[in-house]
Design a protein around this motif. Sequence first.
Motif, short mmCIF file in Angstrom:
data_model
loop_
_atom_site.label_atom_id
_atom_site.label_comp_id
_atom_site.label_asym_id
_atom_site.label_seq_id
_atom_site.Cartn_x
_atom_site.Cartn_y
_atom_site.Cartn_z
N ALA A 180 41.69 47.57 22.26
CA ALA A 180 42.16 46.20 22.06
C ALA A 180 41.02 45.18 22.11
O ALA A 180 41.15 44.09 22.68
CB ALA A 180 43.24 45.84 23.08
N ASN A 181 39.88 45.55 21.52
CA ASN A 181 38.70 44.68 21.44
C ASN A 181 38.11 44.32 22.81
O ASN A 181 37.49 43.27 22.96
CB ASN A 181 39.01 43.40 20.67
N SER A 182 38.26 45.21 23.77
CA SER A 182 37.70 44.96 25.10
C SER A 182 36.39 45.70 25.33
O SER A 182 35.82 45.62 26.41
CB SER A 182 38.71 45.37 26.19
N THR A 195 41.71 28.26 23.02
CA THR A 195 42.51 29.42 23.43
C THR A 195 41.70 30.40 24.25
O THR A 195 40.46 30.45 24.17
CB THR A 195 43.07 30.16 22.20
N SER A 196 42.41 31.21 25.02
CA SER A 196 41.82 32.29 25.80
C SER A 196 42.46 33.62 25.41
O SER A 196 43.66 33.67 25.12
CB SER A 196 42.02 32.06 27.31
N ARG A 197 41.65 34.65 25.41
CA ARG A 197 42.13 36.00 25.11
C ARG A 197 41.64 36.93 26.20
O ARG A 197 40.45 36.93 26.56
CB ARG A 197 41.61 36.45 23.75
N TYR A 198 42.54 37.76 26.74
CA TYR A 198 42.21 38.70 27.81
C TYR A 198 42.55 40.11 27.34
O TYR A 198 43.65 40.34 26.80
CB TYR A 198 43.03 38.39 29.07
N SER A 199 41.64 41.05 27.55
CA SER A 199 41.93 42.42 27.14
C SER A 199 41.28 43.42 28.10
O SER A 199 40.25 43.15 28.71
CB SER A 199 41.43 42.68 25.71
N VAL A 200 41.94 44.56 28.24
CA VAL A 200 41.44 45.66 29.07
C VAL A 200 41.64 46.96 28.31
O VAL A 200 42.52 47.05 27.43
CB VAL A 200 42.15 45.74 30.44
N HIS A 204 32.59 50.04 32.84
CA HIS A 204 32.28 50.83 34.04
C HIS A 204 32.69 52.28 33.82
O HIS A 204 33.82 52.56 33.41
CB HIS A 204 32.99 50.29 35.27
N GLN A 205 31.75 53.19 34.09
CA GLN A 205 31.99 54.63 33.99
C GLN A 205 32.32 55.16 35.38
O GLN A 205 31.46 55.19 36.27
CB GLN A 205 30.74 55.33 33.43
N PHE A 206 33.57 55.58 35.59
CA PHE A 206 33.99 56.08 36.90
C PHE A 206 33.45 57.48 37.16
O PHE A 206 33.00 57.80 38.26
CB PHE A 206 35.52 56.09 37.00
N ASN A 207 33.52 58.32 36.15
CA ASN A 207 33.03 59.69 36.21
C ASN A 207 32.82 60.16 34.78
O ASN A 207 33.07 59.39 33.84
CB ASN A 207 34.01 60.59 36.98
N ALA A 256 36.44 56.01 31.96
CA ALA A 256 35.74 54.73 31.97
C ALA A 256 36.74 53.63 31.64
O ALA A 256 37.83 53.89 31.13
CB ALA A 256 34.60 54.72 30.96
N MET A 257 36.37 52.39 31.94
CA MET A 257 37.23 51.26 31.60
C MET A 257 36.42 50.12 31.00
O MET A 257 35.19 50.02 31.20
CB MET A 257 38.02 50.76 32.82
N THR A 258 37.09 49.28 30.24
CA THR A 258 36.47 48.14 29.59
C THR A 258 37.31 46.89 29.85
O THR A 258 38.52 46.98 30.13
CB THR A 258 36.36 48.36 28.07
N ALA A 259 36.69 45.71 29.73
CA ALA A 259 37.43 44.46 29.90
C ALA A 259 36.70 43.36 29.13
O ALA A 259 35.47 43.41 28.97
CB ALA A 259 37.55 44.08 31.37
N ASP A 260 37.45 42.36 28.68
CA ASP A 260 36.86 41.27 27.92
C ASP A 260 37.66 39.99 28.10
O ASP A 260 38.90 40.02 28.19
CB ASP A 260 36.84 41.63 26.42
N TYR A 261 36.94 38.88 28.18
CA TYR A 261 37.54 37.56 28.10
C TYR A 261 36.83 36.79 26.99
O TYR A 261 35.59 36.73 26.94
CB TYR A 261 37.40 36.78 29.41
N THR A 262 37.61 36.22 26.07
CA THR A 262 37.05 35.45 24.96
C THR A 262 37.70 34.08 24.88
O THR A 262 38.93 33.97 24.84
CB THR A 262 37.23 36.18 23.62
N TRP A 263 36.86 33.05 24.87
CA TRP A 263 37.30 31.67 24.67
C TRP A 263 36.95 31.26 23.25
O TRP A 263 35.86 31.55 22.75
CB TRP A 263 36.61 30.75 25.67
#
Length: 440
Positions: A41-43, A332-337, A290-293, A297-304
Motif C-alpha cells: 500500500a505504498n508504505s 491532506t495526509s496519507r497513512y500506510s503500513v 524494520h527487519q524483525f528476522n 519485516a514491516m514498513t510504514a509511511d506518512y505523506t503530506w
Amino acid sequence: MKMLVRSMKVIGATSLFLSSASVLASGYHFGTQSASNQGVANSGAAEVMDATTIFYNPAGMSRLEGTQVTGVLNVVIPNGEYTNIKTTTATGKPVTGGNGGSFGQTTAVPHLYATYQVNDQVNVGVGVFVPFGSHTNYEAGWVGRYQALESKIETINVNPSISYKVNDTVALGAGVSVQYINGQISKALDLGTATKNPAFFGNPAFDGESEVKGNDIGYGFNLGALFNLSEDTRVGVAYRSKIKHTLEGDLTFKVPSALQSTVGKSPALQNRAATLSVETPESFSINGFHQFNPEWAMTADYTWTGHSRFDEIRIKSPGNADSVTVTRWRDTSRYSVGGIYTPNQTWTFRAGLAYDQSPEANDAERIASIPDSDRIWYALGARYNIDKNNSIDLAAIYVHLKSSSINRKPLDPTEVSGGSINGNYSVNSVTLGMQYNYRF
C-alpha cells in the motif's frame, strides 16, 4: 442570451486539468508507480525494493548495485455510481435524465525506471512514470451533464536522478522533473434555457456540447535522504516539488441544428483558444523499514500533500471574462503500513493497509468531475525471483471510498448557469500491478 453567455464562461471551469475522478489516490494523483511498493500500500519507500525508488526516494538508489531496470504496468478498474436526489437547471427546473452509469474507465498505465552504480558512493538513474491521470465518462443524457460528461487527463514525468552515499549511515538523493500534461473535458450545454422558452429549459433535444483540450510542459524537482539507523532499521524522508503549468488549448462547441440559426450565432459559441494556470501540489513523506528476522519485516509511511493551493479553477479566454470554479481544497495526509514475509530465496509476500484523506472538505464544494472522498486501501503483493538477476512482482489493491454526497450550488457568479447538482456517490476500484526487474 445573458444566461447563455454565462454558461459559455463556465465551460472550462471544471477544466482540462482537474477533470477526472481519481479512484486510486486522493485528489487527482494517479496513486501508484510501482507494483512492488503497491503490495504494501505504498508504505515501502524505505525498504528500497528496486529501481522504482527513483519516484519514492532518490536516495534509495545508494542501496542498488550494478545496473538495474524495472518496467511496471498498472491497470485501474474503477466502479463509480451516482444516485440523483435533486439536480436543477439555472432556472431551478429539475433536470431529467439518468444517473450516468458506471462512470469510471478502465485505464492501463506503464512506468519505466533504470539505475546505474557509478562507484561505491554515486548512483544515477532515470524514471519515466505517470504521477497524475484518470478517465471518467458519464452516460450521455445523465442529470449532471451540465457539470461533466467525459473527462480525461494524461501526464508523463521524466525524472533524472542522482544519489550520494555520504557514509554507511546517510545517503542523499535529488532529481529534476520534466512533466508533460494533456487533458480534455466535455459537457452538455443547456441551450434550451437560452431560448427563453420554458418548455425548452433542460430539454436534452436542445442541448449543445462543449469540449476543451490543452497541454503543457512544466518543471520541478525532488529531494530525498535515507538513514540507516541499524543493520535492520532504516528511515527515509522525501520531498517532491510543485510543478507549475499553463495549459494552452482549444475550446470547441456543438450546437443542435434546431438552434443553429439563433443561439448558434452567438459569439459565446464560437470556437476559440483557452488557457489555464495550475500547480500540481508538493508532497513530503517520511517512511520506515524494520527487519524483525530473516522472514519478517514491516514498513510504514506518512505523506503530506499540499492540495490547499488548489482553491479555484480559473479559465482565461481571449475577449472573455475569466470563468472561476471555487474548490477550496485542503491539505491532506496519507497513512500506510505493510508487512513482508520472505519464506525462502524464491518468494516474497506482501500486504498493506492505507488511509488516504480527501482534499474535498464538504458536499457543497465537491465537484461532479472529481467526486472524491476519504478512502482505504487493501493491498496484496508477491515477488518471484526467477534467478539472482530476474524477478517479477504482482500486486492488487482494492480501494474503497467512503460514501459521499454532492450538494453543489454556484459558489461564484460564473457558475450560476451550470445550475445545481445534488445526489450520492458510491465509488471503489481494483488496481492490478505487474512488474519485471532485471539486474546486470
